[in-house]
Motif scaffolding. Structure first.
Motif, short mmCIF file in Angstrom:
data_model
loop_
_atom_site.label_atom_id
_atom_site.label_comp_id
_atom_site.label_asym_id
_atom_site.label_seq_id
_atom_site.Cartn_x
_atom_site.Cartn_y
_atom_site.Cartn_z
N THR A 272 96.26 -20.55 -17.56
CA THR A 272 95.56 -21.06 -18.74
C THR A 272 94.13 -20.52 -18.75
OG1 THR A 272 96.85 -23.11 -18.72
CG2 THR A 272 94.79 -23.13 -19.96
N PHE A 273 93.79 -19.80 -19.80
CA PHE A 273 92.41 -19.33 -19.98
C PHE A 273 91.60 -20.44 -20.67
CE2 PHE A 273 94.74 -15.41 -19.52
CZ PHE A 273 93.86 -14.54 -18.88
N ASP A 274 90.29 -20.40 -20.46
CA ASP A 274 89.42 -21.38 -21.13
C ASP A 274 89.33 -21.11 -22.62
OD1 ASP A 274 88.51 -22.96 -18.80
OD2 ASP A 274 87.65 -21.04 -18.16
N ALA A 275 89.55 -19.87 -23.02
CA ALA A 275 89.55 -19.51 -24.45
C ALA A 275 90.43 -18.28 -24.64
CB ALA A 275 88.13 -19.22 -24.94
N VAL A 276 91.09 -18.19 -25.78
CA VAL A 276 91.94 -17.05 -26.10
C VAL A 276 91.67 -16.61 -27.55
CG1 VAL A 276 94.29 -16.19 -26.38
CG2 VAL A 276 93.77 -17.78 -24.52
N LEU A 277 91.45 -15.31 -27.75
CA LEU A 277 91.23 -14.76 -29.08
C LEU A 277 92.22 -13.61 -29.30
CD1 LEU A 277 87.32 -14.53 -29.12
CD2 LEU A 277 88.72 -16.29 -30.19
N GLU A 278 92.71 -13.46 -30.52
CA GLU A 278 93.66 -12.40 -30.83
C GLU A 278 93.20 -11.62 -32.06
OE1 GLU A 278 97.63 -13.87 -31.14
OE2 GLU A 278 97.55 -14.95 -29.22
N PHE A 279 93.38 -10.30 -31.99
CA PHE A 279 93.01 -9.42 -33.11
C PHE A 279 94.12 -8.41 -33.35
CE2 PHE A 279 89.00 -10.82 -31.19
CZ PHE A 279 88.34 -11.32 -32.30
N ASP A 280 94.20 -7.95 -34.59
CA ASP A 280 95.19 -6.95 -34.99
C ASP A 280 94.52 -5.59 -35.12
OD1 ASP A 280 97.13 -5.37 -36.18
OD2 ASP A 280 97.75 -6.89 -37.62
N ALA A 281 95.00 -4.62 -34.38
CA ALA A 281 94.40 -3.28 -34.40
C ALA A 281 94.40 -2.67 -35.79
CB ALA A 281 95.14 -2.36 -33.43
N ALA A 282 95.37 -3.05 -36.61
CA ALA A 282 95.47 -2.49 -37.96
C ALA A 282 94.30 -2.89 -38.85
CB ALA A 282 96.79 -2.93 -38.61
N ASP A 283 93.59 -3.95 -38.47
CA ASP A 283 92.45 -4.42 -39.27
C ASP A 283 91.16 -3.67 -38.97
OD1 ASP A 283 94.08 -6.36 -40.41
OD2 ASP A 283 93.54 -7.90 -38.93
N ILE A 284 91.19 -2.82 -37.96
CA ILE A 284 89.96 -2.17 -37.49
C ILE A 284 89.80 -0.80 -38.13
CG2 ILE A 284 88.65 -1.43 -35.47
CD1 ILE A 284 90.40 -3.33 -33.79
N GLU A 285 88.65 -0.56 -38.72
CA GLU A 285 88.30 0.76 -39.25
C GLU A 285 87.09 1.28 -38.48
OE1 GLU A 285 86.07 1.03 -43.08
OE2 GLU A 285 86.76 -1.03 -43.38
N PRO A 286 86.68 2.52 -38.70
CA PRO A 286 85.45 3.00 -38.04
C PRO A 286 84.30 2.04 -38.32
CG PRO A 286 86.60 4.84 -39.05
CD PRO A 286 87.31 3.59 -39.49
N MET A 287 83.62 1.63 -37.27
CA MET A 287 82.59 0.60 -37.37
C MET A 287 81.18 1.20 -37.30
SD MET A 287 84.11 -2.42 -37.63
CE MET A 287 82.79 -3.55 -37.14
N ILE A 288 80.21 0.43 -37.84
CA ILE A 288 78.80 0.81 -37.75
C ILE A 288 77.96 -0.46 -37.82
CG2 ILE A 288 78.56 1.12 -40.26
CD1 ILE A 288 76.69 3.56 -39.54
N THR A 289 76.86 -0.48 -37.08
CA THR A 289 75.95 -1.62 -37.17
C THR A 289 74.88 -1.34 -38.21
OG1 THR A 289 74.50 -0.80 -35.39
CG2 THR A 289 76.30 -2.29 -34.77
N TYR A 290 74.42 -2.41 -38.84
CA TYR A 290 73.39 -2.29 -39.88
C TYR A 290 72.12 -3.06 -39.53
CZ TYR A 290 75.20 -6.93 -40.85
OH TYR A 290 75.60 -8.24 -40.71
#
Length: 465
Positions: A272-290
Motif C-alpha cells: 500500500t502506497f501513501d498516495a497513488v496517481l495515474e496518467f495516460d500517456a496519450a494525453d501528453i503533448e510536447p510541453m513548455i513552461t511559461y
C-alpha cells in the motif's frame, strides 16, 4: 504485508531505528562537487576528523567550470577559487577527484551512471538537489545540505525520518515527438511544484517501462521539482543492460551476485502506497513552461491559463510570474520569440539527448539571431559525440558544442543568459534569475529545444517531424 521498493532499500540500510527518533541510515555512495563541500571539509578540520570512508566518496568539478577553453585558468575569481579548493580538499582527505582535464570529469549526476557507480539498491547522496537522478536505477538517491555532507564524511550515515511513498503510473503509448522530459513536465503541471512534498516517488506503468535509462534519468531528475524527496524506478533488464560492462560495475562472479539481488528490487503486489496517481500517456503533448516554477507548464498548443481560472489567493504570484516573463494570461505560447537555446544540464545532456537533437537538425540551420549552446554532460559524452560526428552536424547547423559542465542551467559560472532575453532550455528550473539576472527561461525537451533553435520561436515539433 509486502514492502514498497523504497521500504526494501531503506530497511536494508538502517543502522539503528528507535521509536520517536529519526533512523540512522547508512550511505553507500557520497558524490561531491565544488559548491557544497568546502564548508563540510572545514568542519572536519576544526574537529580533527578524517573522511571515514573516502573510497565511497566520488568528487568532480561541474557547477563552476567554464565550458569553453577548459585548458586555461578559470576567469571568474569565485569559480576558480571553489574549483581550486575542491582539488586541495580531495587531495588532503584522500578522495578520488575527476577534475578538469580528467577523462571522467562531468556533471556529477551524469558521470555516476555512465561509470557504473550508480547501481540498484544503493543509498546515494550529494549536496545537490538533483541527486534524485540516480533513482532511475532503483536506488534511494537524494540531495543533502552542507551540514549533512559533513555528517556523511564523518560517519557514512545520516539521521533521517523515513519518507512517505507515492506511486505515479503513466500508461499507454507516447505520441511521436513526445519524450521523457514532456512526461515529467506534464506530471508537475498537473500536481504542481509542491504536489510531491514529503514523498519518495516510484514511477511505474507501461510508458515509464518503455523509456531508455537516459529517459528514466530525466524523469527521476525532476522529482525534486514537484517537491518530492526523491524518485525512483524499479530496475529491469533495461537497467541491467545499461550497467553491464561499465568501468565500476561489478564483474564476473560479483556481477552474478549483484544481479540476483537487483532482481528482488521491486514493490510487492500487496503493498500500500501513501498516495497513488495515474496518467495516460496519450494525453501528453510536447510541453513548455511559461512561468517561474516548473509547475507552470502547458502543452505547446495550449494557452497560458486565464487568471480568472485560478483561486484568488494564487493570482498575485501568478501575475508576478507573468510580469517577469513578459507574458499575458490566456495567450498562446506558440510563436513566442527565442533568443537563446540551451541544451544541457543534468536533466538532458547525455549522448542520447545529443543524438536526438543531431538527427533532427541534420541539414538544417539555426534561425538568425538565435544563439545555441550544446553542453555535453561529461567528457565521455563529448568524446562520443565527436566520435559519431555529432559535433560536425552541430557545427554545420550553427550550433556551438561546448565542453562539459552545468553551464547555463544556473547563473553560477560564465555561461549566463543576458537580462530580458528568452532562453528555451532543457534544464530543470525556471526560477527568476536562475540562468542569470532577469533571464527568462522556458523549460522544454531536447527535441522541442532543437525545433525552437531552427525556427527562432516556440513551435510544435510534431509539425516538423
Amino acid at each position: 504485508m509486502g514492502k514498497t521498493l523504497v521500504e526494501k532499500i531503506w530497511d536494508a540500510h538502517v543502522v539503528k531505528s528507535q521509536e520517536g527518533f529519526p533512523d540512522i541510515l547508512y550511505i553507500d555512495t557520497h558524490l561531491i562537487h565544488e559548491v557544497t563541500s568546502p564548508q563540510a571539509f572545514d568542519g572536519l578540520r576544526k574537529r580533527g576528523l578524517p573522511v571515514l570512508r573516502p573510497q565511497q566518496t566520488v568528487a568532480t568539478a561541474d557547477h563552476n567550470v567554464p565550458t569553453l577553453n577548459q585548458h586555461l585558468p578559470i576567469q571568474e575569481e569565485l569559480s576558480r577559487y571553489q574549483v581550486d579548493m575542491l582539488t586541495k580538499n580531495t587531495s588532503e582527505f584522500g578522495i578520488e577527484l575527476y577534475g578538469l582535464g580528467h577523462p571522467y570529469q562531468g556533471i556529477v549526476h551524469v558521470i555516476g551512471p555512465e561509470l557504473g557507480i550508480t547501481q540498484p539498491g544503493k543509498t546515494m547522496v550529494c549536496g545537490d538537489s538533483h541527486t534524485s537522478t540516480h533513482g532511475a536505477f532503483g536506488a534511494i538517491a537524494f540531495g543533502i545540505g552542507t551540514s549533512q555532507v559533513e555528517q556523511v564524511f564523518a560517519t557514512q550515515c545520516l539521521l533521517l525520518q523515513k519518507p512517505k511513498t507515492m506511486k505515479i503510473e503513466v500508461n499507454g503509448e507516447l505520441a511521436k515527438g513526445v519524450g521523457a522530459k514532456d512526461i515529467i513536465l506534464y506530471i508537475i503541471s498537473k500536481i504542481s511544484a509542491a504536489g510531491g512534498t514529503g514523498y519518495f516517488v516510484e514511477y511505474a506503468g507501461s510508458a515509464i517501462r518503455s523509456l531508455s535509462m537516459e529517459g528514466r534519468m530525466t524523469i527521476c531528475n525532476m522529482s525534486i521539482e514537484m517537491g518530492a524527496r526523491g524518485g525512483l524506478i524499479a530496475p529491469d533488464q533495461t537497467t541491467f543492460d545499461y550497467i553491464h560492462g561499465r568501468e565500476f560495475a561489478p564483474k564476473g562472479e560479483e556481477w552474478d551476485q549483484a544481479l540476483a539481488y537487483w532482481k528482488t528490487l521491486y514493490s510487492d503486489k500487496d503493498v500500500t502506497f501513501d498516495a497513488v496517481l495515474e496518467f495516460d500517456a496519450a494525453d501528453i503533448e510536447p510541453m513548455i513552461t511559461y512561468g517561474t516554477n516548473p509547475g507552470m507548464g502547458v502543452g505547446v498548443t495550449q494557452n497560458i491559463p486565464a487568471m480568472t481560472t485560478l483561486p484568488a489567493s494564487e493570482q498575485p504570484s501568478f501575475k508576478k510570474s507573468l510580469d517577469y516573463m513578459g507574458f499575458q494570461d490566456n495567450e498562446p505560447v506558440l510563436n513566442k520569440p527565442v533568443d537563446y537555446v540551451f541544451i544541457g544540464s543534468c536533466t538532458n545532456s547525455r549522448i542520447e539527448d545529443l543524438r536526438e537533437v543531431a538527427a533532427f537538425v541534420q541539414g538544417k540551420q539555426k534561425a538568425e539571431g538565435v544563439e545555441v549552446w550544446i553542453v555535453p554532460g561529461s567528457k565521455q559524452v563529448e568524446a562520443q559525440a565527436k566520435e559519431e560526428g555529432i559535433d560536425k552536424v552541430f557545427q554545420d547547423a550553427g550550433f556551438l558544442l561546448r565542453e562539459p559542465g552545468c553551464s547555463a542551467c544556473l547563473g553560477m559560472n560564465e555561461d549566463k543568459i543576458p537580462a530580458g532575453k528568452y532562453c528555451v532550455s532543457t534544464s530543470n528550473r525556471n526560477f527568476e534569475g536562475r540562468q542569470g539576472p532577469n533571464a527568462r527561461t522556458m523549460l522544454v525537451s531536447p527535441l522541442t529545444a532543437a525545433a525552437a533553435a531552427v525556427s527562432g520561436k516556440v513551435v510544435d515539433v510534431r509539425s516538423m517531424i
